[in-house]
Design a protein around this motif. Structure first.
Motif, PDB file in Angstrom:
ATOM      1  N   SER A 149       0.821  -1.211   0.000  1.00 32.22           N
ATOM      2  CA  SER A 149       0.000   0.000   0.000  1.00 32.22           C
ATOM      3  C   SER A 149       0.851   1.256   0.000  1.00 32.22           C
ATOM      4  CB  SER A 149      -0.933  -0.027   1.215  1.00 32.22           C
ATOM      5  OG  SER A 149      -1.695   1.154   1.280  1.00 32.22           O
ATOM      6  N   GLN A 153       1.117   4.091  -2.889  1.00 32.71           N
ATOM      7  CA  GLN A 153       0.937   5.504  -2.595  1.00 32.71           C
ATOM      8  C   GLN A 153       2.164   6.310  -3.003  1.00 32.71           C
ATOM      9  OE1 GLN A 153      -0.029   5.838   1.541  1.00 32.71           O
ATOM     10  NE2 GLN A 153      -2.025   4.814   1.323  1.00 32.71           N
ATOM     11  N   GLU A 156       2.088   6.759  -6.686  1.00 35.42           N
ATOM     12  CA  GLU A 156       1.124   7.790  -7.060  1.00 35.42           C
ATOM     13  C   GLU A 156       1.676   9.181  -6.807  1.00 35.42           C
ATOM     14  OE1 GLU A 156      -2.416   6.982  -4.952  1.00 35.42           O
ATOM     15  OE2 GLU A 156      -2.936   5.176  -6.106  1.00 35.42           O
TER      16      GLU A 156
END
Length: 231
Positions: A149, A153, A156
């Protein structure tokens, strides 16, 4: 067989069954551990140590008694007993056989008691290790999911930063293009002004050259008239 030895033999058979159940893959260590931690066994656990020590003491006493009987009836083959009656000799051998049988029964019962206690300890330890391994595996899977995760992130954020940098670069290029266009327009206007100035200068030069030619003609004509008068 007397009553006490019958009970010990029955206890030995029970121990053999328990050992086979613990050794063979009848149940998983978790189920055995759950059985060991049941309410009934937990209620007996406080006094289990005392019961176990009493049982070992009883088995040791019977083992010592069997050894004493073996030593007692193993002396029938001495020279003093060589001329005994055949019935007495057979009776002595039978008693010796019983003593040996009792020795093996009590010895194996004592040995299997220790084996069962050790097996229970090992199975409980194995169940605890399996529980710890499952907890560590779940923790590792959770950490792996968290890492994935965070990595997504981060990707991104990196993508957003790259897009922002690209947009900034495009904006800077647009500003530079606008500046160059303004400079080009200024140069074009300056060039047109110079061209207009050059055309004006050319026209002025042509007019001056025409006036100069007229003056020269006038001067030439005036000189010719004066020469004619002198003649």
């Amino acid at each position: 067989m007397s009553l006490q030895w019958t009970l010990i033999a029955g206890f030995l058979y029970l121990e053999i069954v328990i050992v086979l159940l613990l050794v063979l893959p009848v149940a998983s260590p978790k189920r055995w551990n759950a059985l060991f931690k049941s309410r009934f066994l937990q209620g007996l656990q406080q006094q289990a140590g005392i019961y176990f020590m009493i049982l070992l003491a009883i088995l040791v006493l019977f083992l010592l008694d069997a050894i004493r009987e073996m030593r007692k009836y193993s002396n029938i083959d001495t020279p003093d007993h060589q001329h005994q009656h055949l019935d007495a000799e057979m009776q002595g051998n039978m008693r010796l056989f019983r003593a040996q049988r009792n020795f093996y029964i009590s010895g194996f019962a004592l040995f299997l008691s220790l084996v069962i206690r050790r097996l229970v300890t090992l199975i409980s330890s194995q169940a605890a290790l399996l529980a710890q391994a499952e907890a560590a595996l779940k923790q590792a899977q959770g950490a792996s999911a968290t890492a994935r995760s965070l990595l997504s992130q981060r990707n991104e954020v990196t993508q957003n930063e790259s897009n922002e940098a690209h947009d900034k670069e495009v904006t800077e290029l647009k500003n530079k293009v606008e500046e160059l266009e303004e400079k080009l327009q200024y140069e074009v206007k300056d060039k047109q002004a110079l061209k207009q100035q050059a055309e004006n200068l050319s026209k002025q030069y042509d007019s001056l050259a025409e006036e100069h030619s007229k003056l020269q003609k006038t001067i030439t004509a005036g000189g010719d008239s004066e020469s004619k008068k002198d003649n």
